[in-house]
Design a protein around this motif. Structure first.
Motif, PDB file in Angstrom:
ATOM      1  N   CYS A   1      -1.532  -9.794 -16.098  1.00  0.00           N
ATOM      2  CA  CYS A   1      -2.232  -8.520 -15.922  1.00  0.00           C
ATOM      3  C   CYS A   1      -3.719  -8.737 -15.670  1.00  0.00           C
ATOM      4  O   CYS A   1      -4.362  -7.939 -14.982  1.00  0.00           O
ATOM      5  N   GLU A   2      -4.276  -9.826 -16.210  1.00  0.00           N
ATOM      6  CA  GLU A   2      -5.675 -10.148 -15.902  1.00  0.00           C
ATOM      7  C   GLU A   2      -5.843 -10.405 -14.409  1.00  0.00           C
ATOM      8  O   GLU A   2      -6.823  -9.972 -13.797  1.00  0.00           O
ATOM      9  N   ALA A   3      -4.877 -11.108 -13.801  1.00  0.00           N
ATOM     10  CA  ALA A   3      -4.938 -11.357 -12.362  1.00  0.00           C
ATOM     11  C   ALA A   3      -4.776 -10.059 -11.571  1.00  0.00           C
ATOM     12  O   ALA A   3      -5.390  -9.889 -10.505  1.00  0.00           O
ATOM     13  N   VAL A   4      -3.957  -9.140 -12.070  1.00  0.00           N
ATOM     14  CA  VAL A   4      -3.774  -7.847 -11.400  1.00  0.00           C
ATOM     15  C   VAL A   4      -5.079  -7.057 -11.397  1.00  0.00           C
ATOM     16  O   VAL A   4      -5.454  -6.432 -10.395  1.00  0.00           O
ATOM     17  N   ARG A   5      -5.815  -7.079 -12.514  1.00  0.00           N
ATOM     18  CA  ARG A   5      -7.029  -6.263 -12.660  1.00  0.00           C
ATOM     19  C   ARG A   5      -8.282  -6.940 -12.110  1.00  0.00           C
ATOM     20  O   ARG A   5      -9.300  -6.281 -11.905  1.00  0.00           O
ATOM     21  N   ARG A   6      -8.245  -8.220 -11.885  1.00  0.00           N
ATOM     22  CA  ARG A   6      -9.449  -8.973 -11.527  1.00  0.00           C
ATOM     23  C   ARG A   6     -10.071  -8.495 -10.206  1.00  0.00           C
ATOM     24  O   ARG A   6      -9.354  -8.234  -9.236  1.00  0.00           O
ATOM     25  N   LYS A   7     -11.387  -8.398 -10.195  1.00  0.00           N
ATOM     26  CA  LYS A   7     -12.121  -7.998  -8.992  1.00  0.00           C
ATOM     27  C   LYS A   7     -13.233  -8.994  -8.706  1.00  0.00           C
ATOM     28  O   LYS A   7     -13.715  -9.692  -9.610  1.00  0.00           O
ATOM     29  N   ASP A   8     -13.652  -9.049  -7.435  1.00  0.00           N
ATOM     30  CA  ASP A   8     -14.771  -9.920  -7.082  1.00  0.00           C
ATOM     31  C   ASP A   8     -16.090  -9.175  -7.270  1.00  0.00           C
ATOM     32  O   ASP A   8     -16.111  -8.032  -7.754  1.00  0.00           O
ATOM     33  N   LYS A   9     -17.172  -9.808  -6.901  1.00  0.00           N
ATOM     34  CA  LYS A   9     -18.494  -9.210  -7.108  1.00  0.00           C
ATOM     35  C   LYS A   9     -18.686  -7.939  -6.293  1.00  0.00           C
ATOM     36  O   LYS A   9     -19.507  -7.086  -6.649  1.00  0.00           O
ATOM     37  N   ALA A  10     -17.953  -7.810  -5.203  1.00  0.00           N
ATOM     38  CA  ALA A  10     -18.068  -6.613  -4.359  1.00  0.00           C
ATOM     39  C   ALA A  10     -17.179  -5.475  -4.855  1.00  0.00           C
ATOM     40  O   ALA A  10     -17.154  -4.403  -4.245  1.00  0.00           O
ATOM     41  N   GLY A  11     -16.444  -5.722  -5.952  1.00  0.00           N
ATOM     42  CA  GLY A  11     -15.593  -4.679  -6.504  1.00  0.00           C
ATOM     43  C   GLY A  11     -14.219  -4.604  -5.887  1.00  0.00           C
ATOM     44  O   GLY A  11     -13.469  -3.662  -6.155  1.00  0.00           O
ATOM     45  N   ARG A  12     -13.855  -5.592  -5.067  1.00  0.00           N
ATOM     46  CA  ARG A  12     -12.530  -5.615  -4.446  1.00  0.00           C
ATOM     47  C   ARG A  12     -11.575  -6.434  -5.315  1.00  0.00           C
ATOM     48  O   ARG A  12     -11.977  -7.410  -5.947  1.00  0.00           O
ATOM     49  N   TYR A  13     -10.314  -6.028  -5.315  1.00  0.00           N
ATOM     50  CA  TYR A  13      -9.327  -6.769  -6.085  1.00  0.00           C
ATOM     51  C   TYR A  13      -9.170  -8.184  -5.523  1.00  0.00           C
ATOM     52  O   TYR A  13      -9.166  -8.385  -4.299  1.00  0.00           O
ATOM     53  N   ALA A  14      -9.039  -9.146  -6.425  1.00  0.00           N
ATOM     54  CA  ALA A  14      -8.880 -10.537  -5.996  1.00  0.00           C
ATOM     55  C   ALA A  14      -7.583 -10.726  -5.213  1.00  0.00           C
ATOM     56  O   ALA A  14      -7.525 -11.525  -4.276  1.00  0.00           O
ATOM     57  N   TYR A  15      -6.530  -9.962  -5.609  1.00  0.00           N
ATOM     58  CA  TYR A  15      -5.249 -10.035  -4.915  1.00  0.00           C
ATOM     59  C   TYR A  15      -4.780  -8.622  -4.572  1.00  0.00           C
ATOM     60  O   TYR A  15      -4.895  -7.705  -5.387  1.00  0.00           O
ATOM     61  N   ASP A  16      -4.249  -8.486  -3.367  1.00  0.00           N
ATOM     62  CA  ASP A  16      -3.696  -7.187  -2.972  1.00  0.00           C
ATOM     63  C   ASP A  16      -2.418  -6.888  -3.745  1.00  0.00           C
ATOM     64  O   ASP A  16      -2.141  -5.730  -4.074  1.00  0.00           O
ATOM     65  N   HIS A  17      -1.634  -7.938  -4.014  1.00  0.00           N
ATOM     66  CA  HIS A  17      -0.394  -7.784  -4.779  1.00  0.00           C
ATOM     67  C   HIS A  17      -0.214  -8.993  -5.679  1.00  0.00           C
ATOM     68  O   HIS A  17      -0.561 -10.119  -5.313  1.00  0.00           O
ATOM     69  N   VAL A  18       0.347  -8.752  -6.852  1.00  0.00           N
ATOM     70  CA  VAL A  18       0.761  -9.820  -7.767  1.00  0.00           C
ATOM     71  C   VAL A  18       2.255  -9.646  -8.006  1.00  0.00           C
ATOM     72  O   VAL A  18       2.710  -8.558  -8.367  1.00  0.00           O
ATOM     73  N   VAL A  19       3.013 -10.709  -7.778  1.00  0.00           N
ATOM     74  CA  VAL A  19       4.469 -10.684  -7.960  1.00  0.00           C
ATOM     75  C   VAL A  19       4.824 -11.637  -9.097  1.00  0.00           C
ATOM     76  O   VAL A  19       4.445 -12.811  -9.059  1.00  0.00           O
ATOM     77  N   MET A  20       5.534 -11.135 -10.089  1.00  0.00           N
ATOM     78  CA  MET A  20       5.952 -11.975 -11.207  1.00  0.00           C
ATOM     79  C   MET A  20       7.442 -12.274 -11.145  1.00  0.00           C
ATOM     80  O   MET A  20       8.261 -11.367 -11.058  1.00  0.00           O
ATOM     81  N   ASP A  21       7.779 -13.558 -11.168  1.00  0.00           N
ATOM     82  CA  ASP A  21       9.167 -13.983 -11.356  1.00  0.00           C
ATOM     83  C   ASP A  21       9.420 -13.912 -12.857  1.00  0.00           C
ATOM     84  O   ASP A  21       9.098 -14.832 -13.610  1.00  0.00           O
TER      85      ASP A  21
END
Length: 326
Positions: free
Chosen positions: A123-143
């Motif tokens: 969930c940290e990866a889902v919420r993470r943003k860069d300095k410009a406020g954009r999400y680090a990943y567009d989608h996170v998929v969990m197996d």
């Protein structure tokens, strides 16, 4: 599609394959997808034909259109060290605890703690943003873990938040549950057109809904192609066309000129196979109706007769895109 895709399913249904294909399908038009493994089996590395994944986010594939797929195999011990540093600034003390075996001891005797660490890190990866406020990943998929324990796995932070009434652990557990129960999350279940996987899928959806966790789609994996149409199946069930079949075999040069029965000897085994196919087709049709009755988006992925390799994974991703998952 939600930003956080959780893929579960009964063991043997190919949930890791579906999760990997989904990550590839979502990485379109330059998007970035993170594929997370939580069971320590290194199944993702095998599918993408790469070295075992370390505890770091690493690019493992490029999707058509320039999208990128990253992967992360979460190690509960290292995740716990992250938490100790994040909340309590232990640093070297945390590493010393690991050397003494305390970290491994804690994650082994408390399975619930492992689940907290795995869901929290994801969930940290889902919420993470860069300095410009954009999400680090567009989608996170969990197996994710199998259907039988997916609801408990995803809901463990709710129990933790109830036990720890105040403090950083309480707030972190609440943050995780807010993500898991939001529109950002969807839990997909993988099934086969067989009675036990379908029943487990139905039961899993019931449990997820009771826990107010967002159910997404049903992915039917390893679907075999239709060999006989309805008219042919009806003839097999009612009056097998033995004479016509023997004539067709002879016309095709299959034993027609041989003595001792010739093409007629091939009729019985062929009709037996056709009967077995008709029985399986009826079973699969019935299970498909059960899944359709769940009132969820239903996707089907074909059985790859030649086995699954990297090219096959890209093929499955393309099929998912055509079915509207991206």
């Amino acid at each position: 599609m939600s930003r956080f895709q959780v893929v579960s399913g009964k063991g043997g249904t190919g949930k890791t394959t579906v999760a990997a294909a989904l990550a590839l399908a979502l990485a379109t038009a330059g998007k970035r997808t993170l594929l997370v493994e939580v069971e320590g089996r290194q199944g993702i590395a095998q599918l993408f034909e790469t070295a075992p994944l370390p505890y770091e986010e690493r690019k493992i594939a490029v999707a058509p259109g320039g999208g990128e797929v990253f992967a992360l195999a979460i190690d509960p011990e290292l995740a716990l060290l992250d938490y100790l540093q994040m909340f309590y600034k232990l640093g070297g003390a945390g590493r010393a605890l690991r050397k003494l075996g305390a970290i491994d001891f804690a994650t082994t005797i408390a399975p619930g703690l492992r689940d907290v660490l795995l869901t929290g890190k994801t969930c940290e990866a889902v919420r993470r943003k860069d300095k410009a406020g954009r999400y680090a990943y567009d989608h996170v998929v969990m197996d994710a873990p199998p259907t039988g324990r997916i609801t408990r796995f995803l809901g463990v932070n709710e129990e933790v938040a109830g036990l720890a009434k105040v403090g950083p652990i309480h707030h972190q557990a609440q943050a995780v549950m807010r993500t898991l129960k939001s529109r950002d999350t969807a839990v997909h279940l993988v099934s086969l057109l067989e009675e036990m996987p379908v029943q487990e899928t139905v039961d899993g959806i019931t449990e997820l809904r009771a826990a107010k966790l967002p159910v997404g789609r049903v992915m039917v994996n390893m679907v075999r192609p239709e060999v006989l149409d309805e008219a042919a199946l009806r003839r097999v069930r009612e009056t097998p066309p033995r004479a016509a079949l023997a004539k067709s075999l002879s016309a095709a040069g299959l034993g027609g000129a041989r003595r001792g029965g010739g093409a007629e000897r091939l009729v019985t085994p062929l009709l037996e196979q056709a009967g077995e196919y008709a029985e399986r087709f009826a079973l699969e049709s019935g299970q498909r109706e059960v899944l359709a009755g769940l009132d969820l988006p239903l996707h089907e992925l074909p059985f790859l007769a030649g086995g699954l390799d990297l090219a096959g994974l890209y093929r499955l991703a393309k099929i998912l895109r055509k079915q509207g998952v991206a």
